[in-house]
Design a protein around this motif. Structure first.
Motif, PDB file in Angstrom:
ATOM      1  N   LYS A   1       0.829  -1.206   0.000  1.00 28.29           N
ATOM      2  CA  LYS A   1       0.000   0.000   0.000  1.00 28.29           C
ATOM      3  C   LYS A   1       0.853   1.241   0.000  1.00 28.29           C
ATOM      4  N   PHE A   2       1.913   1.224   0.804  1.00 28.69           N
ATOM      5  CA  PHE A   2       2.771   2.394   0.851  1.00 28.69           C
ATOM      6  C   PHE A   2       3.451   2.630  -0.487  1.00 28.69           C
ATOM      7  N   ALA A   3       3.921   1.547  -1.119  1.00 26.47           N
ATOM      8  CA  ALA A   3       4.594   1.695  -2.416  1.00 26.47           C
ATOM      9  C   ALA A   3       3.645   2.305  -3.436  1.00 26.47           C
ATOM     10  N   ALA A   4       2.385   1.844  -3.422  1.00 25.11           N
ATOM     11  CA  ALA A   4       1.417   2.376  -4.384  1.00 25.11           C
ATOM     12  C   ALA A   4       1.145   3.852  -4.113  1.00 25.11           C
ATOM     13  N   ALA A   5       0.992   4.192  -2.835  1.00 19.26           N
ATOM     14  CA  ALA A   5       0.654   5.573  -2.502  1.00 19.26           C
ATOM     15  C   ALA A   5       1.828   6.519  -2.695  1.00 19.26           C
ATOM     16  N   SER A   6       3.042   6.068  -2.301  1.00 16.53           N
ATOM     17  CA  SER A   6       4.175   6.999  -2.393  1.00 16.53           C
ATOM     18  C   SER A   6       4.643   7.184  -3.824  1.00 16.53           C
ATOM     19  N   SER A   7       4.248   6.287  -4.733  1.00 10.91           N
ATOM     20  CA  SER A   7       4.628   6.505  -6.127  1.00 10.91           C
ATOM     21  C   SER A   7       3.952   7.751  -6.676  1.00 10.91           C
ATOM     22  N   LEU A   8       2.867   8.192  -6.009  1.00 10.12           N
ATOM     23  CA  LEU A   8       2.171   9.386  -6.473  1.00 10.12           C
ATOM     24  C   LEU A   8       2.828  10.669  -6.008  1.00 10.12           C
ATOM     25  N   ASP A   9       3.950  10.543  -5.287  1.00  9.10           N
ATOM     26  CA  ASP A   9       4.650  11.750  -4.860  1.00  9.10           C
ATOM     27  C   ASP A   9       5.290  12.452  -6.035  1.00  9.10           C
ATOM     28  N   GLY A  10       5.740  11.670  -7.014  1.00  9.90           N
ATOM     29  CA  GLY A  10       6.475  12.254  -8.126  1.00  9.90           C
ATOM     30  C   GLY A  10       5.635  12.284  -9.386  1.00  9.90           C
ATOM     31  N   ARG A  11       6.012  13.124 -10.291  1.00  9.99           N
ATOM     32  CA  ARG A  11       5.301  13.290 -11.547  1.00  9.99           C
ATOM     33  C   ARG A  11       5.228  11.984 -12.332  1.00  9.99           C
ATOM     34  N   ASP A  12       6.372  11.256 -12.375  1.00 10.07           N
ATOM     35  CA  ASP A  12       6.406   9.994 -13.137  1.00 10.07           C
ATOM     36  C   ASP A  12       5.406   9.008 -12.583  1.00 10.07           C
ATOM     37  N   GLY A  13       5.337   8.958 -11.240  1.00 14.58           N
ATOM     38  CA  GLY A  13       4.420   8.020 -10.611  1.00 14.58           C
ATOM     39  C   GLY A  13       2.971   8.363 -10.912  1.00 14.58           C
ATOM     40  N   ILE A  14       2.663   9.660 -10.877  1.00 16.82           N
ATOM     41  CA  ILE A  14       1.288  10.080 -11.163  1.00 16.82           C
ATOM     42  C   ILE A  14       0.919   9.707 -12.583  1.00 16.82           C
ATOM     43  N   LEU A  15       1.828  10.006 -13.530  1.00 15.58           N
ATOM     44  CA  LEU A  15       1.517   9.689 -14.918  1.00 15.58           C
ATOM     45  C   LEU A  15       1.396   8.190 -15.116  1.00 15.58           C
ATOM     46  N   GLY A  16       2.271   7.429 -14.435  1.00 13.20           N
ATOM     47  CA  GLY A  16       2.190   5.976 -14.552  1.00 13.20           C
ATOM     48  C   GLY A  16       0.863   5.457 -14.051  1.00 13.20           C
ATOM     49  N   ALA A  17       0.445   5.969 -12.875  1.00 12.60           N
ATOM     50  CA  ALA A  17      -0.821   5.506 -12.303  1.00 12.60           C
ATOM     51  C   ALA A  17      -2.003   5.910 -13.183  1.00 12.60           C
ATOM     52  N   LEU A  18      -1.984   7.143 -13.700  1.00 11.23           N
ATOM     53  CA  LEU A  18      -3.094   7.607 -14.536  1.00 11.23           C
ATOM     54  C   LEU A  18      -3.163   6.846 -15.840  1.00 11.23           C
ATOM     55  N   SER A  19      -1.991   6.544 -16.407  1.00 17.04           N
ATOM     56  CA  SER A  19      -2.010   5.929 -17.741  1.00 17.04           C
ATOM     57  C   SER A  19      -2.628   4.547 -17.701  1.00 17.04           C
ATOM     58  N   THR A  20      -2.445   3.824 -16.579  1.00 18.50           N
ATOM     59  CA  THR A  20      -3.051   2.490 -16.527  1.00 18.50           C
ATOM     60  C   THR A  20      -4.562   2.589 -16.456  1.00 18.50           C
ATOM     61  N   LYS A  21      -5.075   3.703 -15.909  1.00 22.98           N
ATOM     62  CA  LYS A  21      -6.518   3.764 -15.674  1.00 22.98           C
ATOM     63  C   LYS A  21      -7.269   4.551 -16.735  1.00 22.98           C
ATOM     64  N   VAL A  22      -6.592   5.469 -17.394  1.00 24.45           N
ATOM     65  CA  VAL A  22      -7.347   6.419 -18.213  1.00 24.45           C
ATOM     66  C   VAL A  22      -8.012   5.740 -19.407  1.00 24.45           C
ATOM     67  N   PHE A  23      -7.328   4.780 -20.033  1.00 23.67           N
ATOM     68  CA  PHE A  23      -7.967   4.133 -21.179  1.00 23.67           C
ATOM     69  C   PHE A  23      -9.029   3.150 -20.748  1.00 23.67           C
ATOM     70  N   ALA A  24      -8.869   2.595 -19.547  1.00 24.72           N
ATOM     71  CA  ALA A  24      -9.848   1.627 -19.092  1.00 24.72           C
ATOM     72  C   ALA A  24     -11.059   2.311 -18.491  1.00 24.72           C
ATOM     73  N   ASN A  25     -11.037   3.668 -18.430  1.00 30.54           N
ATOM     74  CA  ASN A  25     -12.158   4.416 -17.855  1.00 30.54           C
ATOM     75  C   ASN A  25     -12.464   3.969 -16.437  1.00 30.54           C
ATOM     76  N   SER A  26     -11.444   3.420 -15.765  1.00 31.34           N
ATOM     77  CA  SER A  26     -11.732   2.896 -14.426  1.00 31.34           C
ATOM     78  C   SER A  26     -11.505   3.982 -13.381  1.00 31.34           C
ATOM     79  N   ASP A  27     -11.763   3.658 -12.176  1.00 32.50           N
ATOM     80  CA  ASP A  27     -11.690   4.589 -11.059  1.00 32.50           C
ATOM     81  C   ASP A  27     -10.292   5.181 -10.926  1.00 32.50           C
ATOM     82  N   ALA A  28     -10.193   6.472 -11.134  1.00 33.97           N
ATOM     83  CA  ALA A  28      -8.867   7.086 -11.140  1.00 33.97           C
ATOM     84  C   ALA A  28      -8.494   7.626  -9.768  1.00 33.97           C
ATOM     85  N   SER A  29      -8.794   6.877  -8.718  1.00 35.97           N
ATOM     86  CA  SER A  29      -8.425   7.399  -7.407  1.00 35.97           C
ATOM     87  C   SER A  29      -7.535   6.392  -6.703  1.00 35.97           C
ATOM     88  N   ILE A  30      -6.712   6.919  -5.812  1.00 38.69           N
ATOM     89  CA  ILE A  30      -5.778   6.042  -5.104  1.00 38.69           C
ATOM     90  C   ILE A  30      -6.525   5.172  -4.094  1.00 38.69           C
TER      91      ILE A  30
END
Lengths: 419, 125
Positions: A344-373
């Motif tokens: 859980k910590f690894a998933a949440a702390s990856s959102l500290d940096g820009r790369d992590g945010i983009l990585g997390a968003l990119s997996t969800k944006v095409f799937a139209n899935s829930d874009a929240s941590i």
């Protein structure tokens, strides 16, 4: 074209807006700089011939209908922006980072590549091909990268198995690149992600940039992935001895594998300590093991990358790693709680940096899935000992993907490791 | 003055009457020049001992480069014999296209752009 707002999620950090087929998601934390990424479904998975996606990625920011390659670079330097293009197996990402206020220029710059890139022959031969060759050579000289490329090729064969890098054996022509670009740059395949910019502002800019342009409507087809597995050995010298032991499965990402990865990871939480991982206690000096988790939209590859300076040490470490992996099916109680917390910590702390945010968003944006941590953390929390054991048993029952690079006479075979 | 030399062609093309009357004269003159009797095209006569045309030659396709070298060989052979080619081997007027001129114009434009960028003064509004 009406923009449909996706339903607002409680405490979501980004809203995915569908704007005439182009998905836009942005998060604004008040940073002084903005980064906008155009994500296109033009990863190596979709390429018609080997090496085409890699070549297309290197064509980014060259001459377009609006400005020449020189003009692109000089003008963005005057604005103080940083341009980059990166290729993953599923997406081609064009990113620019710049000061707030300059977004109209940079969004226009990146969209002009998608709509009016010239793909000139002399730029292809003078700029693009040498860079493609240099990147491929650098990748082939890094045994870890090579091991992962081979592992994907064994695990998924076509589609996700295509290499990220062009090989010297595959001849890529300018027409191949143009054809691939024409098919991939269609509205349904593009998503725009932004950090440090308001979602409404970004949507407006994207509408203006891509709205009237000649963006095609032919979607990129790709067969659904199947996992195969296999074994290969490669003679090599000059780098660390490398062994990759992997398993995979077709299907959506399984949070149990994130927990497994956190459990096995020898990365200590306190510096200079050995950590609680069952692997770090037993591997010999001079070797390293790291878990590799690669979740894609319809398949996952999980594995352990073992590297070291001597092949005997690597053989020893690989045995330790495989045993730890097999024993982790019985993980429960406090050890499981530790692994869950770490994941859980690894998933949440990856959102500290820009790369992590983009990585997390990119997996969800095409799937139209829930874009929240919250959704990601909740799914990791939901895994109890039984579900975890079931997932790990299922994945370790699949055919292993085994790659050995280095002194192949001494490096282990799959049966020596008990796979 | 650029490497393509001075030219009244753009001015003549801009006027319809001038274009109607000067074009046949131009075609007659190109024929009279005699390079077609050696199997050459007009752009084979382009002075290439300068950086712009060298860059333009680098942008020709391999086929175009090969055919250019071949035409030069045929023309050198003619020069040795002090004789033009037989009539069937003369290059045809419809094939006599300016294959190098578009590349040269692009290169001149690019060089001008580079100079503009280098010499620019920038003011933040």
């Amino acid at each position: 074209m009406l923009a449909r707002r996706a339903s607002a999620f409680a405490r979501s950090f980004a809203t995915v807006v569908d704007n005439a087929g182009v998905k836009v998601a942005a998060i604004d934390n008040g940073q002084p700089t903005t980064a906008v990424t155009f994500l296109v479904k033009a990863g190596s998975r979709y390429e018609p011939k080997p090496g085409v996606a890699h070549t297309l990625k290197n064509f980014a920011f060259k001459s377009t209908g609006k400005r020449s390659a020189l003009g692109t670079v000089r003008e963005s330097e005057l604005y103080g922006g940083v341009l980059s293009a990166s290729l993953s197996r599923e997406y081609l990402a064009l990113t620019s980072e710049f000061l707030r206020g300059d977004e109209s220029f940079f969004v226009d710059l990146m969209s002009s590549f998608l709509t009016s890139s010239k793909f000139q022959r002399h730029e292809f031969q003078e700029y693009v091909l040498p860079v493609v060759e240099a990147e491929s050579t650098a990748a082939s000289q890094n045994p870890a990268t090579r091991a992962l490329e081979l592992a994907h090729s064994l695990a998924f064969r076509s589609g996700l198995g295509s290499s990220l890098f062009a090989s010297p054996h595959s001849h890529v022509s300018l027409d191949d690149v143009k054809e691939f670009a024409a098919r991939a740059f269609s509205k349904g395949n593009i998503a725009v992600l932004g950090t440090g910019i308001d979602s409404a502002a970004l949507t407006q800019l994207v509408e203006k940039a891509l709205g009237g342009a000649s963006v095609g409507n032919v979607a990129v087809e790709s067969k659904p992935s199947t996992y195969f597995g296999g074994e290969t050995r490669l003679e090599s010298h000059g780098g660390p001895e490398t062994v990759f032991i992997g398993f995979g499965a077709a299907g959506p990402a399984d949070p149990a594998l994130a927990i497994l990865s956190a459990h096995l990871s020898p990365q200590p939480s306190v510096k200079w300590s050995q950590g609680l991982s069952p692997i770090s206690a037993a591997i010999p000096q001079g070797t390293s093991v790291q878990p590799v988790l690669m979740p894609y939209s319809d398949a996952t590859l999980f594995g352990l990358l073992v590297q070291g300076s001597s092949p005997e040490g690597v053989k020893e470490a690989a045995k330790v790693a495989t045993n730890a992996l097999k024993e982790s099916t019985g993980l429960n109680g406090d050890a499981l709680k530790t692994a869950v917390a770490k994941a859980k910590f690894a998933a949440a702390s990856s959102l500290d940096g820009r790369d992590g945010i983009l990585g997390a968003l990119s997996t969800k944006v095409f799937a139209n899935s829930d874009a929240s941590i919250e959704a990601t953390l909740a799914s990791i929390d939901k895994v109890d000992a039984a579900a975890f054991s079931k997932s790990v048993a299922a994945i370790t029952k699949s055919k292993p993907t085994f790659v050995a690079i280095g002194s192949v006479q001494t490096l282990p075979f799959t049966d020596e490791l008990g796979l | 003055m650029n490497v393509l030399g001075p030219s009244l062609a753009p001015y003549i093309r801009s006027s319809r009457t001038l274009k109607k009357y000067v074009t046949p004269v131009a075609h007659w003159y190109a024929d009279l020049m005699g390079y077609r009797k050696m199997g050459l095209k007009y752009d084979d006569l382009q002075v290439e001992e300068n950086p712009q045309v060298q860059r333009a030659l680098g942008r020709l396709t391999p086929r175009e480069t090969y055919e250019r070298s071949y035409r030069f060989k045929i023309a050198s052979n003619c020069d040795l014999h002090h004789k033009p080619l037989p009539k069937e081997q003369w290059s045809k007027p419809e094939d006599d296209k300016r294959y190098l001129q578009p590349h040269i114009l692009n290169i001149i434009k690019e060089e001008e752009e580079r100079f503009t960028w280098d010499a620019m003064t920038v003011q933040r509004k």
